[in-house]
Every structure is written in structure tokens, then in C-alpha cells.
Design a protein around this motif. Structure first.
Motif, PDB file in Angstrom:
ATOM      1  N   GLN A 110       1.029  -1.343   0.085  1.00 48.56           N
ATOM      2  CA  GLN A 110       0.036  -0.061  -0.159  1.00 48.56           C
ATOM      3  C   GLN A 110       0.908   1.188  -0.123  1.00 48.56           C
ATOM      4  O   GLN A 110       0.413   2.185  -0.775  1.00 48.56           O
ATOM      5  N   GLN A 111       1.745   1.371   0.889  1.00 47.69           N
ATOM      6  CA  GLN A 111       2.655   2.345   0.997  1.00 47.69           C
ATOM      7  C   GLN A 111       3.538   2.643  -0.302  1.00 47.69           C
ATOM      8  O   GLN A 111       3.845   3.833  -0.725  1.00 47.69           O
ATOM      9  N   THR A 112       3.885   1.458  -0.995  1.00 48.87           N
ATOM     10  CA  THR A 112       4.722   1.434  -2.511  1.00 48.87           C
ATOM     11  C   THR A 112       3.717   2.217  -3.503  1.00 48.87           C
ATOM     12  O   THR A 112       4.261   3.184  -4.209  1.00 48.87           O
ATOM     13  N   LEU A 113       2.354   1.799  -3.219  1.00 54.50           N
ATOM     14  CA  LEU A 113       1.447   2.336  -4.310  1.00 54.50           C
ATOM     15  C   LEU A 113       1.423   3.891  -4.049  1.00 54.50           C
ATOM     16  O   LEU A 113       1.442   4.734  -5.051  1.00 54.50           O
ATOM     17  N   LYS A 114       1.338   4.104  -3.019  1.00 57.22           N
ATOM     18  CA  LYS A 114       1.263   5.560  -2.690  1.00 57.22           C
ATOM     19  C   LYS A 114       2.245   6.413  -2.972  1.00 57.22           C
ATOM     20  O   LYS A 114       2.191   7.610  -3.340  1.00 57.22           O
ATOM     21  N   TRP A 115       3.704   5.964  -2.860  1.00 56.16           N
ATOM     22  CA  TRP A 115       4.699   6.619  -3.339  1.00 56.16           C
ATOM     23  C   TRP A 115       4.754   6.596  -4.877  1.00 56.16           C
ATOM     24  O   TRP A 115       4.945   7.621  -5.503  1.00 56.16           O
ATOM     25  N   SER A 116       4.217   5.694  -5.614  1.00 50.11           N
ATOM     26  CA  SER A 116       4.194   5.783  -6.920  1.00 50.11           C
ATOM     27  C   SER A 116       3.219   6.907  -7.409  1.00 50.11           C
ATOM     28  O   SER A 116       3.305   7.472  -8.337  1.00 50.11           O
ATOM     29  N   GLN A 117       2.132   6.853  -6.691  1.00 49.48           N
ATOM     30  CA  GLN A 117       0.852   8.034  -6.917  1.00 49.48           C
ATOM     31  C   GLN A 117       1.394   9.258  -7.138  1.00 49.48           C
ATOM     32  O   GLN A 117       0.984  10.147  -7.529  1.00 49.48           O
ATOM     33  N   LYS A 118       2.207   9.568  -6.032  1.00 54.34           N
ATOM     34  CA  LYS A 118       2.962  10.867  -6.025  1.00 54.34           C
ATOM     35  C   LYS A 118       3.802  11.207  -6.986  1.00 54.34           C
ATOM     36  O   LYS A 118       3.765  12.470  -7.350  1.00 54.34           O
ATOM     37  N   MET A 119       4.078  10.418  -7.912  1.00 55.73           N
ATOM     38  CA  MET A 119       4.913  10.678  -9.106  1.00 55.73           C
ATOM     39  C   MET A 119       4.252  10.864 -10.399  1.00 55.73           C
ATOM     40  O   MET A 119       4.372  11.357 -11.332  1.00 55.73           O
ATOM     41  N   LEU A 120       2.841  10.703 -10.180  1.00 55.19           N
ATOM     42  CA  LEU A 120       1.739  10.780 -11.506  1.00 55.19           C
ATOM     43  C   LEU A 120       1.749  12.107 -11.942  1.00 55.19           C
ATOM     44  O   LEU A 120       1.621  13.036 -10.977  1.00 55.19           O
ATOM     45  N   ASN A 146      14.392   4.263  -7.830  1.00 59.13           N
ATOM     46  CA  ASN A 146      14.375   2.655  -8.102  1.00 59.13           C
ATOM     47  C   ASN A 146      13.154   2.066  -8.683  1.00 59.13           C
ATOM     48  O   ASN A 146      12.854   1.125  -8.500  1.00 59.13           O
ATOM     49  N   ARG A 147      12.369   3.093  -9.411  1.00 57.49           N
ATOM     50  CA  ARG A 147      11.326   2.738 -10.162  1.00 57.49           C
ATOM     51  C   ARG A 147      11.722   2.649 -11.527  1.00 57.49           C
ATOM     52  O   ARG A 147      12.270   3.323 -12.279  1.00 57.49           O
ATOM     53  N   ILE A 148      11.118   1.586 -12.145  1.00 58.04           N
ATOM     54  CA  ILE A 148      11.501   1.309 -13.647  1.00 58.04           C
ATOM     55  C   ILE A 148      10.513   2.158 -14.498  1.00 58.04           C
ATOM     56  O   ILE A 148       9.194   1.985 -14.129  1.00 58.04           O
ATOM     57  N   VAL A 149      10.693   2.787 -15.468  1.00 63.83           N
ATOM     58  CA  VAL A 149       9.956   3.596 -16.368  1.00 63.83           C
ATOM     59  C   VAL A 149      10.014   2.880 -17.619  1.00 63.83           C
ATOM     60  O   VAL A 149      11.091   3.041 -18.223  1.00 63.83           O
ATOM     61  N   ASN A 150       9.023   2.762 -18.326  1.00 59.85           N
ATOM     62  CA  ASN A 150       8.595   2.345 -19.915  1.00 59.85           C
ATOM     63  C   ASN A 150       8.174   3.438 -20.561  1.00 59.85           C
ATOM     64  O   ASN A 150       7.211   3.963 -20.129  1.00 59.85           O
ATOM     65  N   PHE A 151       8.907   3.681 -21.539  1.00 56.66           N
ATOM     66  CA  PHE A 151       8.304   4.998 -22.413  1.00 56.66           C
ATOM     67  C   PHE A 151       8.807   4.646 -23.957  1.00 56.66           C
ATOM     68  O   PHE A 151       9.802   3.912 -24.205  1.00 56.66           O
ATOM     69  N   VAL A 206      11.577  12.437 -17.926  1.00 63.10           N
ATOM     70  CA  VAL A 206      10.232  11.936 -18.360  1.00 63.10           C
ATOM     71  C   VAL A 206       9.078  12.153 -17.513  1.00 63.10           C
ATOM     72  O   VAL A 206       9.332  12.201 -16.289  1.00 63.10           O
ATOM     73  N   LYS A 207       8.069  12.520 -18.356  1.00 60.38           N
ATOM     74  CA  LYS A 207       6.782  12.846 -17.481  1.00 60.38           C
ATOM     75  C   LYS A 207       5.982  11.317 -17.381  1.00 60.38           C
ATOM     76  O   LYS A 207       5.677  10.780 -18.105  1.00 60.38           O
ATOM     77  N   ILE A 208       5.717  11.096 -15.882  1.00 58.35           N
ATOM     78  CA  ILE A 208       4.839  10.075 -15.566  1.00 58.35           C
ATOM     79  C   ILE A 208       3.503  10.066 -15.915  1.00 58.35           C
ATOM     80  O   ILE A 208       2.901  11.027 -15.354  1.00 58.35           O
ATOM     81  N   THR A 209       3.196   9.316 -16.954  1.00 57.17           N
ATOM     82  CA  THR A 209       1.737   9.199 -17.227  1.00 57.17           C
ATOM     83  C   THR A 209       0.657   8.006 -16.565  1.00 57.17           C
ATOM     84  O   THR A 209      -0.527   8.089 -16.738  1.00 57.17           O
ATOM     85  N   LYS A 210       1.321   6.939 -16.135  1.00 59.40           N
ATOM     86  CA  LYS A 210       0.701   5.821 -15.788  1.00 59.40           C
ATOM     87  C   LYS A 210       1.636   5.273 -14.740  1.00 59.40           C
ATOM     88  O   LYS A 210       2.687   4.976 -14.848  1.00 59.40           O
ATOM     89  N   GLN A 241       6.348  -0.397 -11.625  1.00 63.11           N
ATOM     90  CA  GLN A 241       6.661  -0.193 -12.938  1.00 63.11           C
ATOM     91  C   GLN A 241       5.914   1.115 -13.333  1.00 63.11           C
ATOM     92  O   GLN A 241       4.672   0.989 -13.228  1.00 63.11           O
ATOM     93  N   LEU A 242       6.398   2.316 -13.962  1.00 60.20           N
ATOM     94  CA  LEU A 242       5.519   3.358 -14.222  1.00 60.20           C
ATOM     95  C   LEU A 242       5.723   3.390 -15.848  1.00 60.20           C
ATOM     96  O   LEU A 242       6.642   2.755 -16.614  1.00 60.20           O
ATOM     97  N   GLU A 243       4.746   4.200 -16.630  1.00 56.31           N
ATOM     98  CA  GLU A 243       5.064   4.721 -17.764  1.00 56.31           C
ATOM     99  C   GLU A 243       4.978   5.976 -18.153  1.00 56.31           C
ATOM    100  O   GLU A 243       4.535   6.781 -16.986  1.00 56.31           O
ATOM    101  N   GLY A 244       5.633   6.362 -19.070  1.00 54.29           N
ATOM    102  CA  GLY A 244       5.989   7.888 -19.051  1.00 54.29           C
ATOM    103  C   GLY A 244       6.165   8.465 -20.626  1.00 54.29           C
ATOM    104  O   GLY A 244       6.240   7.615 -21.426  1.00 54.29           O
TER     105      GLY A 244
END
Length: 443
Positions: free
Chosen positions: A368-378, A404-409, A422-426, A431-434
Motif C-alpha cells: 500500500q505504501q509503495t503504491l502511494k509513493w508511486s501515485q505521488k509521481m503521477l 528505484n522505479r522502472i519507467v517504460n516509454f 520523463v513525465k510519468i503518465t501511468k 513499473q511506471l509509464e511515461g
């Protein structure tokens, strides 16, 4: 030409050891690395003994290799790593078709052992007081954007649950100039990021006459290498996380805003049983001091669930600590008794069902905490070190953020090896997309 196959289990230290073995056999001794067990003349298993399950996997794998050897008796089976050191001759007694047993400190002798195997039924060589294996590191031709560099071997802490001091020995620290030389060569081959590796990297110190190189000073010296733009290190021990290391975070911008600092438990009573030699208050003080100089720091940690004597109250203190520190991610495990460690004498009085229940609860909170940290990057823009094609979608590129996040773009191949905005879009957990911001590359 002899062909060899290597299977590796365990930590990044084992992966590093495997790279030394592969280079030794391939570059210096003209053996050919193959990726199919059935093609190989030499089968090498690099083992881990941190968990009981991992140790049993070794013998399961050896059983499968036995069938290959029955079909072709000329096949040589060599077993290295921590299980090999721990078990030694007992391993051969259980699997007498093994030809060579070597340890993390004797892996550089493997080419010689292979020459001698025709003269002996079994070769066992697992112990060494020196760190000679690092003399056999061969610079790789293959370009790596991120380079792992081992700076030490072994451990002096003797935590009650850990087998490492008994399998890898006491701490031996590499000559700092050799470390710097290896990093410089890696940088010349395209490395932009370096990960310093050791059981307790922050205990590193090298003394020569009037010159003493501490871990903090080593970090500074590495930061002076212009082509290296990011520095990470694993793993640290809280009792060695000294003021001078925290000071480096204040001035050295090449150190990433992400730190893995194992705590193992949130209960002082359990930490004492684990022989960790610090209190939760001391651990939190380290975190607070780091945040004073780096307000954007994120933290990950290690947790052992179900250590002998852990009560529900002890476990709840661990959960409280996780929520208070707001750890981004973690490596968490059920306690696994290891023969030869002090903790094996403690009564393991917690049922496996209860251990699993607690582990699931802990991991749910961390997720849950990992997801919240990721959400801050959106919808924010972050700097990404582009490493190559995405494993998720080879048409796209993939890179790593400081945290330490993987970003695919979608991008261009000339971005590989660059650090770009890179702008984070998802988002997802890890793993993030940007979308790249198409302006001049930063590095």
C-alpha cells in the motif's frame, strides 16, 4: 573447446561472483559459456544458504543434473557458493557424483580445479583467509549502464540468525584504488551508475600508512569520476551508518535519493535476540538525520517475520515502525533456522500458519505504501537513466528513476545510456509509464 553452464541462486553478491567465474573461464581459459544445460561439458551451481528452501533447491537441481551425468559420465559438476562452504564434504556424501566443491573465497581457483579433476575423485576447496578472487576481475567488453562493484567480502556482525560470517568469513576490504580503477574502466565502457556491493558496505575502511579511506571518503572519491552520475550501495548496517556518511548526503548529489537500510524488526526485545546491537530509537534517529539533509529521501528495508519468541505485540511494533518511517518497499521473509547459527538454539515456537499470516499482513501494508509513493509521481517529471529496451514491451525503452522505479516509454535508441526527463503518465506498484520531455539530454 569446453562448454560451461552456470546457474546462480541468491543475492547480488552471488551474481557478482558468477560474473567473475564466467570471465575467468571464458576470457582467460578459453571456455565457452552456453545457456543450455544439455550443451555443457561443465555444470556450475552457485548456491545460497540464507534460506532453508534455497538450500534444498540445490539438491533438487543436483538430482536433475545427475541424470545428465548418467547419460554422459564425462560431464563435470561443480558446486560453489555459501551452501558449498557450509556443507563441504557432507554435500559430497549426499551427492557423490559432484566433482568439485568450492567457496566464495576460492572461486578464482576453479580453472586449476578443472585441470586437476582427472587426477582426483573429488576436489573440495572452500576456505581462504585472503581475498585473492578480486585479483581475477576482468573488465567486461559488454557495455553496462549500471555496474555492480563489490568493495568487500564477509561480515563481522554475527547476527544470531545469519550464516554469512560462517560461509563468507570475516570482513576483508578491497584496496580502494582497485575499486576506483574498476569503476573508471566501467565508466569508459559506458557505465553511468555504480552500485557498491557488500554484506555491510558502510563498515568499509582501508588503512595504508597515514592514509585512511572510510566508506564516506570512498563515496567522495567515486563521485569525482566525472562519467559516473549516480551512486547506490547495498547493504548497510545501522550501527555503521556514521555521521560522516550522512554528511556525504548533504553535499554529494550523485548519491541517489533512495536508501536500503535493513532494520529486521520493530521490537527492541527481538533486535536484542537477533544480536543487531542497535535500538529502534537509534535506527529512527539515523532516518531523521538523513531526512534533515535530504528531505526527498525514500527508504526500503529488510524484515524477518516470526523470529523465535516474537509475540503479537513485537510484530505490532514492527508494523508501527513501517507506518511511521513510511518505507517505500521491503524484502521480507519468514524466519528460517540455519544450522550453525546461534538462533537455532532458540525455541522456534511460532506456527508456520501464524508466520505466514504476519508476513502477509506486513507485505500488504508495504505494498500500500509503495503504491502511494508511486501515485505521488503521477503527472510529475522525473530524471530517468535509460538502460535499454523494455522487458515488458521490447518496442519501448526502459530506464530507472533515482527512487528505484522502472519507467517504460516510447523513445529513440540514442537515448540509451542518457539521463533524461520523463513525465510519468501511468503508474503501478513498481513499473511506471511515461513520455520523454524532448529537450537536450542532461547527461
Amino acid at each position: 573447446m569446453k562448454k560451461f553452464f552456470i546457474k546462480t541462486w541468491g543475492c547480488q553478491m552471488n551474481e557478482y561472483d558468477t560474473s567473475i567465474i564466467s570471465n575467468l573461464l571464458n576470457k582467460e581459459n578459453n571456455f565457452l559459456l552456453v545457456y543450455s544445460e544439455k550443451e555443457a561439458d561443465i555444470l556450475i551451481l552457485n548456491t545460497c544458504s540464507i534460506r532453508k528452501k534455497a538450500q534444498e533447491k540445490v539438491f533438487d537441481q543436483l538430482g536433475r543434473w545427475k541424470k545428465l551425468k548418467c547419460e554422459n559420465p564425462k560431464i563435470v559438476i561443480a558446486v560453489g557458493g555459501c551452501v558449498a562452504t557450509q556443507e563441504g564434504k557432507k554435500m559430497y556424501q549426499r551427492a557423490n557424483y559432484i566433482d568439485i566443491i568450492f567457496g566464495p573465497l576460492t572461486l578464482h581457483k576453479l580453472p586449476f580445479m578443472l585441470q586437476q579433476i582427472k587426477k582426483k575423485k573429488i576436489i573440495i576447496d572452500t576456505k581462504s583467509k585472503k581475498i585473492d578472487k578480486f585479483d581475477y576481475i576482468i573488465p567486461q567488453d559488454k557495455k553496462k549502464i549500471t555496474k555492480i562493484i563489490s568493495i568487500m567480502e564477509g561480515c563481522n556482525k554475527f547476527c544470531s540468525f545469519c550464516i554469512v560470517p560462517y560461509t563468507r568469513g570475516r570482513e576483508i576490504h578491497r584496496f580502494y584504488k582497485d575499486i576506483l580503477k574498476e569503476i573508471i574502466i566501467a565508466a569508459e565502457h559506458g557505465a553511468k551508475e555504480v552500485i557498491l556491493l557488500g554484506q555491510n558496505v558502510n563498515s568499509y575502511v582501508y588503512r595504508e600508512k597515514e592514509n585512511t579511506v572510510t566508506f564516506a571518503k570512498l563515496l567522495f572519491l567515486i563521485s569525482e569520476i566525472k562519467k559516473i552520475h549516480r551512486i547506490r550501495f547495498i547493504t548497510s548496517h545501522p550501527i555503521d551508518f556514521t555521521e560522516d556518511i550522512i554528511e556525504v548526503y548533504k553535499y554529494n548529489k550523485k548519491l541517489v535519493n533512495f536508501l536500503h537500510l535493513p532494520v529486521q524488526s520493530g521490537s527492541n526485545r527481538i533486535l536484542k535476540l537477533m544480536k543487531r546491537k542497535y535500538t529502534i530509537q537509534q535506527y529512527k534517529e539515523i532516518i531523521q538525520k538523513i531526512l534533515l539533509v535530504r528531505k526527498d529521501m525514500q527508504f526500503s528495508s529488510d524484515f524477518i517475520v516470526g523470529f523465535p519468541g516474537e509475540t503479537q505485540k513485537d510484530f505490532e511494533k514492527t508494523i508501527q515502525l513501517i507506518e511511521e518511517i513510511n518505507f517505500d518497499m521491503s524484502y521480507s521473509f519468514l524466519y528460517s533456522p540455519r544450522p550453525g547459527t546461534p538462533a537455532i538454539k532458540l525455541e522456534d515456537n511460532i506456527s508456520i500458519q501464524e508466520k505466514k499470516k504476519r508476513l502477509q499482513s506486513l507485505q500488504n501494508i508495504i505494498n500500500q505504501q509503495t503504491l502511494k509513493w508511486s501515485q505521488k509521481m503521477l503527472n510529475t517529471t522525473t530524471m530517468v537513466l535509460v538502460e535499454g529496451p523494455s522487458k515488458k514491451d521490447p518496442i519501448k525503452l526502459s530506464g530507472k528513476t533515482e527512487n528505484n522505479r522502472i519507467v517504460n516509454f516510447s523513445g529513440f535508441y540514442n537515448m540509451i545510456g542518457k539521463i533524461i526527463p520523463v513525465k510519468i503518465t501511468k503508474i503501478s506498484h513498481y513499473q511506471l509509464e511515461g513520455t520523454p520531455i524532448f529537450r537536450q539530454f542532461i547527461y
